[in-house]
Write a protein that holds these residues in place. Structure first.
Motif, PDB file in Angstrom:
ATOM      1  N   GLY A  11      12.797  27.456  21.810  1.00  0.00           N
ATOM      2  CA  GLY A  11      13.776  26.765  20.963  1.00  0.00           C
ATOM      3  C   GLY A  11      13.564  27.110  19.497  1.00  0.00           C
ATOM      4  N   LEU A  12      12.311  27.091  19.073  1.00  0.00           N
ATOM      5  CA  LEU A  12      12.007  27.435  17.680  1.00  0.00           C
ATOM      6  C   LEU A  12      12.375  28.881  17.375  1.00  0.00           C
ATOM      7  N   ILE A  13      12.008  29.788  18.272  1.00  0.00           N
ATOM      8  CA  ILE A  13      12.294  31.217  18.048  1.00  0.00           C
ATOM      9  C   ILE A  13      13.795  31.428  17.933  1.00  0.00           C
ATOM     10  N   GLU A  14      14.567  30.728  18.763  1.00  0.00           N
ATOM     11  CA  GLU A  14      16.022  30.898  18.690  1.00  0.00           C
ATOM     12  C   GLU A  14      16.574  30.293  17.396  1.00  0.00           C
ATOM     13  N   GLU A  15      16.021  29.148  16.985  1.00  0.00           N
ATOM     14  CA  GLU A  15      16.503  28.523  15.750  1.00  0.00           C
ATOM     15  C   GLU A  15      16.207  29.416  14.538  1.00  0.00           C
ATOM     16  N   VAL A  16      14.971  29.927  14.470  1.00  0.00           N
ATOM     17  CA  VAL A  16      14.603  30.780  13.336  1.00  0.00           C
ATOM     18  C   VAL A  16      15.427  32.068  13.374  1.00  0.00           C
ATOM     19  N   GLY A  17      15.571  32.659  14.559  1.00  0.00           N
ATOM     20  CA  GLY A  17      16.348  33.888  14.687  1.00  0.00           C
ATOM     21  C   GLY A  17      17.783  33.676  14.218  1.00  0.00           C
ATOM     22  N   THR A  18      18.391  32.615  14.704  1.00  0.00           N
ATOM     23  CA  THR A  18      19.769  32.318  14.337  1.00  0.00           C
ATOM     24  C   THR A  18      19.901  32.125  12.824  1.00  0.00           C
ATOM     25  N   ALA A  19      18.952  31.425  12.223  1.00  0.00           N
ATOM     26  CA  ALA A  19      18.978  31.208  10.773  1.00  0.00           C
ATOM     27  C   ALA A  19      18.903  32.529  10.009  1.00  0.00           C
ATOM     28  N   HIS A  20      18.295  33.543  10.625  1.00  0.00           N
ATOM     29  CA  HIS A  20      18.195  34.854   9.976  1.00  0.00           C
ATOM     30  C   HIS A  20      19.295  35.802  10.443  1.00  0.00           C
ATOM     31  N   GLY A  21      20.246  35.272  11.207  1.00  0.00           N
ATOM     32  CA  GLY A  21      21.368  36.103  11.629  1.00  0.00           C
ATOM     33  C   GLY A  21      21.065  37.059  12.774  1.00  0.00           C
ATOM     34  N   VAL A  22      20.019  36.763  13.550  1.00  0.00           N
ATOM     35  CA  VAL A  22      19.693  37.618  14.696  1.00  0.00           C
ATOM     36  C   VAL A  22      20.553  37.177  15.882  1.00  0.00           C
ATOM     37  N   ALA A  23      21.252  38.127  16.506  1.00  0.00           N
ATOM     38  CA  ALA A  23      22.229  37.790  17.550  1.00  0.00           C
ATOM     39  C   ALA A  23      21.578  37.131  18.777  1.00  0.00           C
ATOM     40  N   GLU A  44      -6.881  32.456  14.709  1.00  0.00           N
ATOM     41  CA  GLU A  44      -7.126  33.156  15.969  1.00  0.00           C
ATOM     42  C   GLU A  44      -6.135  34.298  16.223  1.00  0.00           C
ATOM     43  N   ILE A  45      -5.047  34.350  15.453  1.00  0.00           N
ATOM     44  CA  ILE A  45      -4.090  35.451  15.624  1.00  0.00           C
ATOM     45  C   ILE A  45      -4.717  36.707  15.025  1.00  0.00           C
ATOM     46  N   ILE A  46      -5.083  37.674  15.859  1.00  0.00           N
ATOM     47  CA  ILE A  46      -5.753  38.847  15.309  1.00  0.00           C
ATOM     48  C   ILE A  46      -4.976  40.136  15.554  1.00  0.00           C
ATOM     49  N   GLY A  47      -3.912  40.076  16.327  1.00  0.00           N
ATOM     50  CA  GLY A  47      -3.084  41.254  16.525  1.00  0.00           C
ATOM     51  C   GLY A  47      -1.836  41.171  15.666  1.00  0.00           C
ATOM     52  N   SER A  48      -0.843  41.993  15.982  1.00  0.00           N
ATOM     53  CA  SER A  48       0.362  41.996  15.165  1.00  0.00           C
ATOM     54  C   SER A  48       1.641  41.960  15.988  1.00  0.00           C
ATOM     55  N   THR A  49       1.551  41.535  17.250  1.00  0.00           N
ATOM     56  CA  THR A  49       2.746  41.570  18.096  1.00  0.00           C
ATOM     57  C   THR A  49       3.511  40.250  18.075  1.00  0.00           C
ATOM     58  N   ASP A  50       4.784  40.371  18.431  1.00  0.00           N
ATOM     59  CA  ASP A  50       5.630  39.206  18.667  1.00  0.00           C
ATOM     60  C   ASP A  50       5.054  38.358  19.817  1.00  0.00           C
ATOM     61  N   SER A  51       4.526  39.020  20.835  1.00  0.00           N
ATOM     62  CA  SER A  51       4.065  38.302  22.030  1.00  0.00           C
ATOM     63  C   SER A  51       2.901  37.369  21.732  1.00  0.00           C
ATOM     64  N   ASN A  71       6.722  40.116  28.828  1.00  0.00           N
ATOM     65  CA  ASN A  71       7.528  41.330  28.869  1.00  0.00           C
ATOM     66  C   ASN A  71       8.833  40.998  28.176  1.00  0.00           C
ATOM     67  N   GLY A  72       9.174  41.750  27.154  1.00  0.00           N
ATOM     68  CA  GLY A  72      10.400  41.462  26.411  1.00  0.00           C
ATOM     69  C   GLY A  72      10.157  41.622  24.939  1.00  0.00           C
ATOM     70  N   VAL A  73      10.888  40.857  24.128  1.00  0.00           N
ATOM     71  CA  VAL A  73      10.834  41.097  22.691  1.00  0.00           C
ATOM     72  C   VAL A  73      11.385  39.874  21.931  1.00  0.00           C
ATOM     73  N   ILE A  74      10.764  39.574  20.808  1.00  0.00           N
ATOM     74  CA  ILE A  74      11.410  38.695  19.827  1.00  0.00           C
ATOM     75  C   ILE A  74      12.168  39.635  18.906  1.00  0.00           C
ATOM     76  N   ARG A  75      13.469  39.563  18.941  1.00  0.00           N
ATOM     77  CA  ARG A  75      14.263  40.578  18.239  1.00  0.00           C
ATOM     78  C   ARG A  75      14.139  40.467  16.717  1.00  0.00           C
ATOM     79  N   GLU A  76      14.162  41.617  16.065  1.00  0.00           N
ATOM     80  CA  GLU A  76      14.021  41.718  14.597  1.00  0.00           C
ATOM     81  C   GLU A  76      12.809  40.928  14.125  1.00  0.00           C
ATOM     82  N   PHE A  77      11.699  41.159  14.813  1.00  0.00           N
ATOM     83  CA  PHE A  77      10.473  40.418  14.545  1.00  0.00           C
ATOM     84  C   PHE A  77      10.016  40.520  13.086  1.00  0.00           C
TER      85      PHE A  77
END
Lengths: 286, 286, 286, 286
Positions: free
Chosen positions: A168-180, A136-143, A112-118
């Motif tokens: 940790g990875l999601i936060e690093e990638v997000g930060t690198a893309h300027g996601v708050a 094996e990834i067959i959908g299109s969601t952040d989750s 429940n939640g979101v990876i912002r600016e996915f």
């Protein structure tokens, strides 16, 4: 976002979990009190252990409140460990492959939640998924991508460490893309024996998460509640929103922590994202 | 695989294309004579130009032969340029986002065939898609990735060159992964004015593709066929399977070639894959 | 029309019935050899006994061959008595409430065939349904009305007599409206213990119906077939089309007869429609 | 219950009606302010006049807020007269044949409200439908039976008289079965030229119904609202809930009355149920 519940304990008819409680998940699908959205009508899913080597999955894009097949399944299947999830899409298409829980072998995962600016970070995150898991990834969601990152980082060996590295990875990638604030989450995952429930968000203000007090205590406090008499002392619920008003029945999981429902003593521990040791490739935008 | 048709010419009621012909696409969805599969019941789609800036898209996972909404749409919309596609899944999930045609701005794309051993090559192909286009991939089919590769290689400027490069890349990646015949295809794409139809396969034995003879000729030969009287001389159909028995009405597109339906003289030219000049990253398997 | 199977015997995983056999029902849904239609893609249903007071029902309008939830259910549920049905609509809408099996209390019912010119006779047939049962009719098929007529005439007390009276009424009403051959049918019904299978048509040329030879005999003849070793001697299948080539495994139910799969000795008896004793109201047409 | 809108006037892109207004029908499907239910997620429908002899119908059981095909249709079709309806089921199954609007020839019909205790009165109501119309009833809702009763009583000749007689019959049958307040309704019906909107309930406390003030007046009051500049003076909306806050834009239809949107002067008149002259057959219960 979404609403979910995870149950472990005496085998119960699934409808007891989904339809009977006063603020049941099905009621919440129409009117959630605590959710970011009040209606969760963008599909649902149930995963349960019982017959068969892997957990069963029933996922549908119809609103849960009117799905005749969900009612039938719930009325005719017993399970000692079940996950249920109702979805309010944060953008990705309403389709079965985007419904939680997600499954890999004997593992289930729901979020429940979101990876912002996915859309901005998706490519870099997907690239970090192990190539052997990628198909094996067959959908299109952040989750689902989040699940496959956790699998990449060892979810099958050490769930808390794997989720900490994935976040940790999601936060690093997000930060690198300027996601708050790159991530907002409660997550439940299981191997069919234990359940791990996580509560965390980059901004330190996470979606709600509750677990039920011990059944023994509840039974003492509430001799009038019939279903409690049938559940074993070990039975536990973890939920994004309490299912009833029973005073003293629900404890909130604290910010930045995770709990483990397991044989023996349950645990509650702090959760802290860890940047994975190997470097992360970042796509330069623009 | 699948069956499809592309129409360009006088505005026609869409049902004239989909339901009226003796071997109409709807009939083919139940019993295809030439298809690799005899039943094409894994979803369908229609794309049409008319009202609005972009083409309309109607895609559904129900079998086309029984879809009430498709019948309604077809009976109430006229269009001078329309695509229609019925799907027989070669493995990816039956969901709306996997139904053809695919759209990008004013472009439509549909594909009959397969990128062979797609799970093995998918990651490398997806990585070759321009990162700015990557977030638009929302389904999970080989055909959609193929479309985004063609867009990456300039589909909006020079469709034949872009498709030749996309196919060149697919063959290079497939070969690097040990896939014998990486691609099998007929493809139709349009910008709303011209239609390009491609027929190719790595093994030199491609899915069937036909285009209709000039309406003027047909009208002379068949004064008894009413609908021909209403169509302009420029009207053309490109189809994976002839829609009727009219002698002399259908020409087969030769192996390894493509045709252009356009204002002025239509064209038929040879098609040859080209390896894109920039190198391709290959994931080492195992 | 449709295809169906009914199973009674040792508890089996439902997928063993639906997916494993060489000519399984799922294979038949794409390519039936003996059916009036070769494709049965207009919905399906499974009814099974096990957990819960009434049988479970899973019905869907997606083609059975691609339904992920059906695969999951079949892989995770065991049952000693199960019905399965795939539908090829003879006109009424493709919707869940029109999918077989139909249920009333602990009873299931499924039908392959047709009440001919149903729109002309429907009103008179519906009027003959007991008013207390009438509100339970929620679909729009001939097969469901047939079920409620049989219930009206005592299906819960004496299934063969009730079906004979229901068919007698259908033939009387049909004849009064000038319908040449009012009914074509194979029907299966069960109370969760016994199974009754009927084969009849007004024209004396009925849809095919087969039952499996005794498991003991089969096991002797075919020591190489693994699944036979696990089934009890009492296990039986009744099917509209044989599921495999096992020589000597399938017996055809004769024209105008019915069989009973039950504890003790199974039976095979003649079937003859009976006009219900109370008069039938006929609407004058035109 | 449900929410609906009816539009007549200058041809408009359907999305202008469904998606653009501040309190659009799509927004209401998630959060209705005035409806008996706050969520209307049990299917929807759009009926529109334009190309073709009869109005087009697009009906679906997905929640309207996330239906990709509805968005496409709305963005690519213009119409001078359109109906739209979102459903919150009061019990009957969520299926396409239960979605409004209903159609008969060039007529459309939609209903917000309920025939109370419908299972008890349904048989008698259905019996009162003209036998020649009876076979056209393919869904299972009270609203569709109501439509066919109105057709039986002359909807094609004199809509207000026909609806008054249908409501008279419903009240008579309801009363005979001991139903306190047999009907609650707002209804819209059209022949493709005029629109009739009814507001009535047995208890004298009816669902809300509004019509838009004259466009000329609105345009004067609100020079800043762009879309108003494009609509003809004759354009009108009738809605179960206002679509925006424009002061002075919406008039409530009074209790027990109906309005006619037509060429020339619109009308607002009192509505009074009339018991049909021929007797009504009542089934004795119990």
């Amino acid at each position: 976002m979404c609403r979910w519940l995870a149950y472990s304990g005496s085998p119960v008819r699934i409808e007891e979990l989904l339809y009977r409680p006063k603020h049941s998940l099905i009621v919440q699908s129409l009117h959630s009190d605590l959710g970011a959205e009040t209606t969760n009508g963008d599909g649902f899913g149930v995963g349960w252990y019982g017959t068969g080597d892997t957990p069963g999955l029933f996922r549908s894009v119809e609103p849960a409140w009117n799905d005749a097949n969900l009612r039938e399944l719930a009325a005719h299947v017993d399970s000692p460990l079940a996950f249920a999830h109702i979805r309010a899409s944060s953008g990705s298409p309403v389709q079965q492959t985007n419904c939680h829980p997600f499954r890999h072998g004997r593992r289930l995962w729901m979020h429940n939640g979101v990876i912002r600016e996915f859309p901005r970070v998706k490519r870099d995150l997907v690239l970090a998924v192990d190539p052997s898991l990628y198909p094996e990834i067959i959908g299109s969601t952040d989750s689902e991508v989040f699940f496959f990152l956790a699998l990449t980082f060892g979810l099958e060996d050490d769930p808390p460490a794997a989720v900490e590295r994935a976040v940790g990875l999601i936060e690093e990638v997000g930060t690198a893309h300027g996601v708050a604030h790159p991530i907002q989450m409660t997550v439940a995952t299981t191997d069919g024996a234990s359940i791990w429930g996580f509560r965390y968000s980059s901004e330190g203000s996470s979606r709600s998460l509750f677990y039920s007090t011990s059944v023994a205590t509840l039974r003492e406090q509430h001799p009038e509640v019939a279903v409690l008499q049938e559940l074993s002392d070990e039975s536990r619920l973890v939920v994004s929103e309490p299912l009833g008003d029973l005073a003293g029945a629900w404890n909130e999981v604290p910010e930045s922590s995770y709990g483990v429902i397991q044989e023996g003593q349950d645990e509650l521990r702090p959760f802290a994202p860890k940047v994975p040791s190997r470097g992360v490739a970042i796509t330069r935008s623009g």
